[in-house]
Design a protein around this motif. Sequence first.
Motif, PDB file in Angstrom:
ATOM      1  N   THR A 126       0.855  -1.181   0.000  1.00 48.86           N
ATOM      2  CA  THR A 126       0.000   0.000   0.000  1.00 48.86           C
ATOM      3  C   THR A 126       0.891   1.231   0.000  1.00 48.86           C
ATOM      4  N   VAL A 139      -1.839  -2.232  -4.153  1.00 48.63           N
ATOM      5  CA  VAL A 139      -3.249  -1.867  -4.068  1.00 48.63           C
ATOM      6  C   VAL A 139      -3.526  -0.622  -4.910  1.00 48.63           C
ATOM      7  N   GLY A 140      -4.513  -0.752  -5.782  1.00 46.57           N
ATOM      8  CA  GLY A 140      -4.886   0.343  -6.660  1.00 46.57           C
ATOM      9  C   GLY A 140      -3.987   0.520  -7.859  1.00 46.57           C
ATOM     10  N   PRO A 178      -7.422  -4.412  -6.936  1.00 47.92           N
ATOM     11  CA  PRO A 178      -8.203  -3.170  -6.980  1.00 47.92           C
ATOM     12  C   PRO A 178      -8.467  -2.608  -5.585  1.00 47.92           C
ATOM     13  N   SER A 179      -8.404  -3.475  -4.571  1.00 49.51           N
ATOM     14  CA  SER A 179      -8.565  -3.048  -3.186  1.00 49.51           C
ATOM     15  C   SER A 179      -7.701  -3.947  -2.312  1.00 49.51           C
TER      16      SER A 179
END
Length: 419
Positions: A224, A254-255, A261-262
């Motif tokens: 993240t 993440v992203g 996507p999460s």
Amino acid sequence: MTDRLVLSQSDRAMLDGAEGEAAALAMRILSRAAAVMGATELIDVTRAHIDGCLYHGRASLDFVDRLVGAGGRVRIPTTLNVGSLDLIHPELFRGDAALGTAGRRLMEAHLALGCEPTFTCAPYQHHHRPGLGEQIAWAESNAIVFANSVLGARTNRYGDFVDLCAALTGRAPHAGLHVAANRFGQAVFELPDPAVVGVGHDIYFALAGLVVGGATGAAIPVLTGLPADSTEDELKALGAAAASAGAVALFHAVGVTPEAPSLAAALGDRAPQRTVRVAPAELLAMRRRLSAAQSGERLSAVCLGTPHFSEAEFDTLGRLLDAHPGPLRCDFYVNTSRFVLQALERSGRLAALQARGVQLVTDTCTYITPILRQVGGVAMTNSGKWAHYAPANIGVRVAYGSMAECVASALRGTVVFDD
């Protein structure tokens, strides 16, 4: 072979020699590997990437020669990783003549099996890009982690001989990262904002990869904090460093990456085994650990392009050189692929780089084969992988900095860190 592995009718026919001696040998090896991995079946793979064309000893050449002598041919599109020498610029090789001859023979033996003469660690930078969910058999650590993480293809971390057996049969063990349920992350790494760390954007990603790779163990890391606009080259640097410092074959950002996507999606809706907050100081400490040289020391060479430089990276290098028209005061090497070299030739960028004194290296890499004219001095790089391996492989002292710092240092002839 265990009772758990069930071969299809066509697998059994290949094992029994219906497709020739080479395919039968490949199927025997692949079946035993599958049994060790706990696979119950083999699956079709659409493409392969072979790491074994880098010469490490007589055994590798004997194995490929046996397949060639038995009439072996790959059944799927198969690319080749770097070899022991640059076949386009053979004059760059500074090693033992016997080693060069054996290395060339090994590269040519793979071509005789029908492999494509790509000789690059970055096959994903050309048309050999697998799609999301595509089952492939790739070797070479950075290619594996890029395919799994950035493209969302599915491959295990294959090594020498097994990768080639998959290419000759078009089959691979249905185990490990080929299985969707095995691809969820387990360890979360909270990365600091690049602006807070205060280093070049390119080396931020490599430093993050080295820290994560050294700490993740056997777990699949979930990252993240990476910028949403992280580029493929930045993710390439991160994955290559993580795979060098550890056993990372897949990461989720993440992203950013397709299977994340999460955070919940990356973890498969499960709680992480652990969560690690990476402090900016840890990345800066990693940079200091990689740099054995100090600012102001005389520089013998700059080495970029590990993994192989993309066209976008050459564009960045070109802009940095254009901004400073003075002569380069040390050797300046850039490793890249044949297809990127051809693109540079077509666009005129190659002539401009050569006019500035930049030496392009194809088919191999400067940290694995004797190319550097001076190995007793300081060599500077922005590659976490190169900095990790080069001291032991070729005996250089490394200065680790961003591409901008590498160019500034080459222009001055001494190590420059922009602190």
